[in-house]
Design a protein around this motif. Sequence first.
Motif, PDB file in Angstrom:
ATOM      1  N   ILE A  98      28.327  49.950  66.731  1.00  0.00           N
ATOM      2  CA  ILE A  98      28.958  49.033  67.671  1.00  0.00           C
ATOM      3  C   ILE A  98      29.776  49.839  68.675  1.00  0.00           C
ATOM      4  CG2 ILE A  98      29.040  47.142  66.018  1.00  0.00           C
ATOM      5  CD1 ILE A  98      31.991  47.689  65.601  1.00  0.00           C
ATOM      6  N   HIS A  99      29.991  49.241  69.839  1.00  0.00           N
ATOM      7  CA  HIS A  99      30.735  49.924  70.896  1.00  0.00           C
ATOM      8  C   HIS A  99      31.874  49.039  71.364  1.00  0.00           C
ATOM      9  CE1 HIS A  99      31.739  52.256  74.443  1.00  0.00           C
ATOM     10  NE2 HIS A  99      31.629  51.143  75.156  1.00  0.00           N
ATOM     11  N   VAL A 100      33.074  49.602  71.426  1.00  0.00           N
ATOM     12  CA  VAL A 100      34.227  48.926  72.013  1.00  0.00           C
ATOM     13  C   VAL A 100      34.910  49.928  72.924  1.00  0.00           C
ATOM     14  CG1 VAL A 100      36.472  47.850  71.596  1.00  0.00           C
ATOM     15  CG2 VAL A 100      34.566  47.368  70.060  1.00  0.00           C
ATOM     16  N   GLU A 101      35.132  49.538  74.162  1.00  0.00           N
ATOM     17  CA  GLU A 101      35.786  50.435  75.109  1.00  0.00           C
ATOM     18  C   GLU A 101      37.149  50.864  74.570  1.00  0.00           C
ATOM     19  OE1 GLU A 101      37.221  50.539  79.811  1.00  0.00           O
ATOM     20  OE2 GLU A 101      36.292  48.732  78.962  1.00  0.00           O
ATOM     21  N   GLY A 102      37.432  52.156  74.668  1.00  0.00           N
ATOM     22  CA  GLY A 102      38.697  52.693  74.160  1.00  0.00           C
ATOM     23  C   GLY A 102      38.575  53.391  72.831  1.00  0.00           C
ATOM     24  N   ALA A 103      37.450  53.164  72.119  1.00  0.00           N
ATOM     25  CA  ALA A 103      37.255  53.803  70.810  1.00  0.00           C
ATOM     26  C   ALA A 103      37.081  55.316  71.002  1.00  0.00           C
ATOM     27  CB  ALA A 103      36.039  53.200  70.121  1.00  0.00           C
ATOM     28  N   PRO A 104      37.418  56.122  69.989  1.00  0.00           N
ATOM     29  CA  PRO A 104      37.951  55.715  68.686  1.00  0.00           C
ATOM     30  C   PRO A 104      39.444  55.374  68.765  1.00  0.00           C
ATOM     31  CG  PRO A 104      37.831  58.093  68.774  1.00  0.00           C
ATOM     32  CD  PRO A 104      37.230  57.589  70.067  1.00  0.00           C
ATOM     33  N   PHE A 105      39.884  54.536  67.827  1.00  0.00           N
ATOM     34  CA  PHE A 105      41.265  54.069  67.789  1.00  0.00           C
ATOM     35  C   PHE A 105      41.999  54.706  66.611  1.00  0.00           C
ATOM     36  CE2 PHE A 105      38.664  50.717  69.667  1.00  0.00           C
ATOM     37  CZ  PHE A 105      39.344  50.472  70.855  1.00  0.00           C
ATOM     38  N   ASP A 106      43.258  55.009  66.828  1.00  0.00           N
ATOM     39  CA  ASP A 106      44.064  55.548  65.724  1.00  0.00           C
ATOM     40  C   ASP A 106      44.271  54.497  64.637  1.00  0.00           C
ATOM     41  OD1 ASP A 106      44.844  58.249  66.829  1.00  0.00           O
ATOM     42  OD2 ASP A 106      45.621  56.958  68.421  1.00  0.00           O
ATOM     43  N   VAL A 107      44.371  53.238  65.051  1.00  0.00           N
ATOM     44  CA  VAL A 107      44.576  52.131  64.107  1.00  0.00           C
ATOM     45  C   VAL A 107      43.668  50.979  64.501  1.00  0.00           C
ATOM     46  CG1 VAL A 107      46.211  50.420  63.202  1.00  0.00           C
ATOM     47  CG2 VAL A 107      46.987  52.762  63.665  1.00  0.00           C
ATOM     48  N   VAL A 108      42.977  50.397  63.526  1.00  0.00           N
ATOM     49  CA  VAL A 108      42.276  49.124  63.708  1.00  0.00           C
ATOM     50  C   VAL A 108      42.962  48.105  62.813  1.00  0.00           C
ATOM     51  CG1 VAL A 108      40.152  47.835  63.325  1.00  0.00           C
ATOM     52  CG2 VAL A 108      40.056  50.105  64.371  1.00  0.00           C
ATOM     53  N   LEU A 109      43.533  47.085  63.434  1.00  0.00           N
ATOM     54  CA  LEU A 109      44.162  45.985  62.703  1.00  0.00           C
ATOM     55  C   LEU A 109      43.198  44.809  62.749  1.00  0.00           C
ATOM     56  CD1 LEU A 109      46.481  44.563  61.253  1.00  0.00           C
ATOM     57  CD2 LEU A 109      47.546  44.153  63.494  1.00  0.00           C
ATOM     58  N   GLY A 150      42.488  58.222  60.846  1.00  0.00           N
ATOM     59  CA  GLY A 150      43.185  57.022  61.274  1.00  0.00           C
ATOM     60  C   GLY A 150      43.284  55.975  60.180  1.00  0.00           C
ATOM     61  N   PHE A 151      43.660  54.745  60.578  1.00  0.00           N
ATOM     62  CA  PHE A 151      43.961  53.703  59.589  1.00  0.00           C
ATOM     63  C   PHE A 151      43.260  52.399  59.951  1.00  0.00           C
ATOM     64  CE2 PHE A 151      47.365  54.189  56.328  1.00  0.00           C
ATOM     65  CZ  PHE A 151      46.942  53.166  55.496  1.00  0.00           C
ATOM     66  N   HIS A 152      42.662  51.766  58.939  1.00  0.00           N
ATOM     67  CA  HIS A 152      42.151  50.407  59.045  1.00  0.00           C
ATOM     68  C   HIS A 152      43.025  49.517  58.161  1.00  0.00           C
ATOM     69  CE1 HIS A 152      39.830  47.044  57.273  1.00  0.00           C
ATOM     70  NE2 HIS A 152      39.355  46.906  58.494  1.00  0.00           N
ATOM     71  N   ARG A 161      42.021  56.052  56.247  1.00  0.00           N
ATOM     72  CA  ARG A 161      42.687  55.284  55.183  1.00  0.00           C
ATOM     73  C   ARG A 161      42.527  53.796  55.474  1.00  0.00           C
ATOM     74  NH1 ARG A 161      47.892  58.107  56.968  1.00  0.00           N
ATOM     75  NH2 ARG A 161      46.544  58.119  58.799  1.00  0.00           N
ATOM     76  N   THR A 162      42.428  53.014  54.432  1.00  0.00           N
ATOM     77  CA  THR A 162      42.263  51.574  54.609  1.00  0.00           C
ATOM     78  C   THR A 162      43.090  50.827  53.575  1.00  0.00           C
ATOM     79  OG1 THR A 162      40.651  49.757  54.719  1.00  0.00           O
ATOM     80  CG2 THR A 162      40.175  51.542  53.172  1.00  0.00           C
ATOM     81  N   GLN A 163      43.697  49.730  54.011  1.00  0.00           N
ATOM     82  CA  GLN A 163      44.564  48.964  53.116  1.00  0.00           C
ATOM     83  C   GLN A 163      44.650  47.526  53.608  1.00  0.00           C
ATOM     84  OE1 GLN A 163      48.286  50.899  52.108  1.00  0.00           O
ATOM     85  NE2 GLN A 163      49.312  48.959  51.704  1.00  0.00           N
ATOM     86  N   ARG A 164      44.756  46.605  52.669  1.00  0.00           N
ATOM     87  CA  ARG A 164      45.009  45.212  53.016  1.00  0.00           C
ATOM     88  C   ARG A 164      46.514  44.957  52.930  1.00  0.00           C
ATOM     89  NH1 ARG A 164      42.415  39.711  50.227  1.00  0.00           N
ATOM     90  NH2 ARG A 164      43.483  38.223  51.610  1.00  0.00           N
ATOM     91  N   VAL A 165      47.038  44.217  53.899  1.00  0.00           N
ATOM     92  CA  VAL A 165      48.468  43.940  53.921  1.00  0.00           C
ATOM     93  C   VAL A 165      48.746  42.627  53.187  1.00  0.00           C
ATOM     94  CG1 VAL A 165      48.314  42.832  56.198  1.00  0.00           C
ATOM     95  CG2 VAL A 165      50.518  43.640  55.353  1.00  0.00           C
ATOM     96  N   PHE A 166      49.707  42.669  52.281  1.00  0.00           N
ATOM     97  CA  PHE A 166      50.249  41.469  51.643  1.00  0.00           C
ATOM     98  C   PHE A 166      51.711  41.384  52.068  1.00  0.00           C
ATOM     99  CE2 PHE A 166      46.611  42.412  48.949  1.00  0.00           C
ATOM    100  CZ  PHE A 166      46.065  41.158  48.749  1.00  0.00           C
ATOM    101  N   VAL A 167      51.983  40.490  53.010  1.00  0.00           N
ATOM    102  CA  VAL A 167      53.303  40.445  53.618  1.00  0.00           C
ATOM    103  C   VAL A 167      54.363  40.075  52.590  1.00  0.00           C
ATOM    104  CG1 VAL A 167      53.021  38.035  54.327  1.00  0.00           C
ATOM    105  CG2 VAL A 167      54.622  39.522  55.563  1.00  0.00           C
TER     106      VAL A 167
END
Length: 312
Positions: A203-214, A235-237, A253-259
């Motif tokens: 896939i292509h998204v302008e600006g990639a690669p990103f330091d963080v994908v939220l 980077g981080f997902h 690194r990848t992690q799910r957030v539990f607020v």
Amino acid sequence: MKAVRYHQYGASDVLRYEDAPHPVPGAQQVVVKVAATSFNPVDAGIRGGYLAQVYEVSFPHIPGVDVAGTIAEIGDGVRGWNVGDAVVAFLPLDADGAAAEYAVVPADALAAAPSSVPLADAAALPEPALTAWQALFEIAGLTAGQSVLINGASGAVGGYAIQLAQQAGARVTATAKDRDAQRLRALGAERTVDYIDYDQSPIHVEGAPFDVVLNLVSTTDEQTDALIRLVADGGFHVGTMVFGPKDPPRGIRTQRVFVRSDAAQLAELVERVDQGRLRIEVADRRALAEAAAVHADSDNGRLHGKIVLTVE
């Protein structure tokens, strides 16, 4: 008092607007006269029983994890707060919430309400803003000069994430429908993307690669893997609805957030609101008695933007 309650897990029709006992504060608790709560997707997830293994609730249960109101009663051991203080809080997800005329709130969750917006509108702040803050800074460690892709940015968490990331000096790309593009750019997004074509490989998204994908939407395992390909090496997902792969490549690194509730962070967010640096967006204000209809709209994909449920 009147409250919204459900006596079993299920669809939106399990919600009842009915009489409920007036709450009594325990030690280190206050009772808040509720001005408003707000709808969050987690409310529907808990109501449907999808999060029962994470957040175990007792029936009948009152939903509503956000609260804005004034302190009506103070329990033993509470210091620094007085009856009549205007407050906001993010409530424990496994306890009764604020979809009621009165709600019990742990004193250590309280923050003074912002003075620059109507008190009821302040109910749109705690859960989504804390989610954005903790995802970006506690988990991903976002810093000035980095780039971040916020996938599914049109909701409340996305709106706060854009503002907080931009103020931290990050370059923000946001995915959202065209109808939201102008609003998200006004919040601080450098660019907006209408649609990610997951059928592309890669896939292509302008600006990639990103330091963080939220990632703020529910993606399949294949779609999540595709998003991770947009993350820069090391980077981080961070996901709010899905986990990433257990062993992502390239040091990602990848992690799910539990607020979680954090009164100090919430107070900082309130300060930013009063300084004019953080905008609270409210799409609609509905009466508390309409909570079941709001849940139904969410279940059917008809909900757009943050809904505040006001107590008359």
